[in-house]
Design a protein around this motif. Sequence first.
Motif, PDB file in Angstrom:
ATOM      1  N   SER A  16      28.290  49.126  45.156  1.00  0.00           N
ATOM      2  CA  SER A  16      27.607  50.413  45.278  1.00  0.00           C
ATOM      3  C   SER A  16      28.343  51.517  44.521  1.00  0.00           C
ATOM      4  O   SER A  16      27.717  52.406  43.940  1.00  0.00           O
ATOM      5  CB  SER A  16      27.469  50.799  46.759  1.00  0.00           C
ATOM      6  N   LEU A  17      29.668  51.454  44.518  1.00  0.00           N
ATOM      7  CA  LEU A  17      30.450  52.454  43.794  1.00  0.00           C
ATOM      8  C   LEU A  17      30.232  52.323  42.288  1.00  0.00           C
ATOM      9  O   LEU A  17      30.102  53.328  41.575  1.00  0.00           O
ATOM     10  CB  LEU A  17      31.929  52.300  44.128  1.00  0.00           C
ATOM     11  N   ALA A  20      26.872  53.815  41.515  1.00  0.00           N
ATOM     12  CA  ALA A  20      26.909  55.276  41.570  1.00  0.00           C
ATOM     13  C   ALA A  20      27.565  55.853  40.322  1.00  0.00           C
ATOM     14  O   ALA A  20      27.067  56.827  39.733  1.00  0.00           O
ATOM     15  CB  ALA A  20      27.640  55.735  42.822  1.00  0.00           C
ATOM     16  N   ASN A  21      28.676  55.265  39.895  1.00  0.00           N
ATOM     17  CA  ASN A  21      29.359  55.756  38.698  1.00  0.00           C
ATOM     18  C   ASN A  21      28.510  55.542  37.451  1.00  0.00           C
ATOM     19  O   ASN A  21      28.441  56.404  36.569  1.00  0.00           O
ATOM     20  CB  ASN A  21      30.713  55.062  38.542  1.00  0.00           C
ATOM     21  N   HIS A  47      25.922  58.347  50.383  1.00  0.00           N
ATOM     22  CA  HIS A  47      27.319  58.759  50.494  1.00  0.00           C
ATOM     23  C   HIS A  47      28.022  58.653  49.151  1.00  0.00           C
ATOM     24  O   HIS A  47      28.767  59.551  48.746  1.00  0.00           O
ATOM     25  CB  HIS A  47      28.052  57.896  51.523  1.00  0.00           C
ATOM     26  N   LYS A  48      27.793  57.550  48.438  1.00  0.00           N
ATOM     27  CA  LYS A  48      28.462  57.339  47.160  1.00  0.00           C
ATOM     28  C   LYS A  48      28.039  58.390  46.129  1.00  0.00           C
ATOM     29  O   LYS A  48      28.845  58.846  45.315  1.00  0.00           O
ATOM     30  CB  LYS A  48      28.139  55.948  46.621  1.00  0.00           C
TER      31      LYS A  48
END
Length: 236
Positions: A16-17, A20-21, A47-48
């Motif tokens: 997920s990170l 997001a990035n 949240h991410k």
Amino acid sequence: MQTLTFYSYKGGTGRSLLLANTARYLALLGHNVVALDFDLEAPGLHHKLNISPPGTRQGETIPEAGAVDYLLATARSETPPANLQEYVVSVPLPPSTEGSLQLMPAGSAPTGSYWKALTALLRQDFFTDPEGSGIAACLELKVRIEEELGADFLLIDARTGVTELSGVTTTVLADKVICLMLANRESQTGARAVLRSLRHAARLEGQPPIGVIPVLSRIPEHDETMARKAIDFLKE
């Protein structure tokens, strides 16, 4: 519109990170990006991506609605909701950014109303319907994201493991699957089995074969030996 599904057989890979990035960088490069949280049992993209307004604590803002609410409304009425924007939130970006980033969260997680809505959706057998109504609804949602939101890229956060929904996101919706795995045999064995199945996945008429991008995560910097062993194992 390019659709990239981020998938991992096991959790803890940073999937997920990475999504997001990637979404932020694509938006900063001037693209219109939509992120879709289809990790319905453990959603966290809101949240991410931090949809909280400036000056408020990260993670305080809970989405009002999202993918679960959209699909549940479709399942109950057999027609999709008229206004897609009700299920989408804009992600704050630097003022000079030429691109845009929008998020369709899973829903109002982690509230009780979200889990009730998810339970109601799963009871509909939406994704296992022999007539394919769930798959059709997901395909229609993809078309609406491209046409109504003007997306250049759709980034999908898929559920870990092997589930009906992860199958839809990796085989039917995706143009490319970014498959994350850890540097251990358990993670890589599961990922290899899934990647092999993608080679034989049924595609809609006119769809090209699924592109696969394997990503080895959480390895020591410049450890080329570990990376080479993982690549050789995947190629067996």
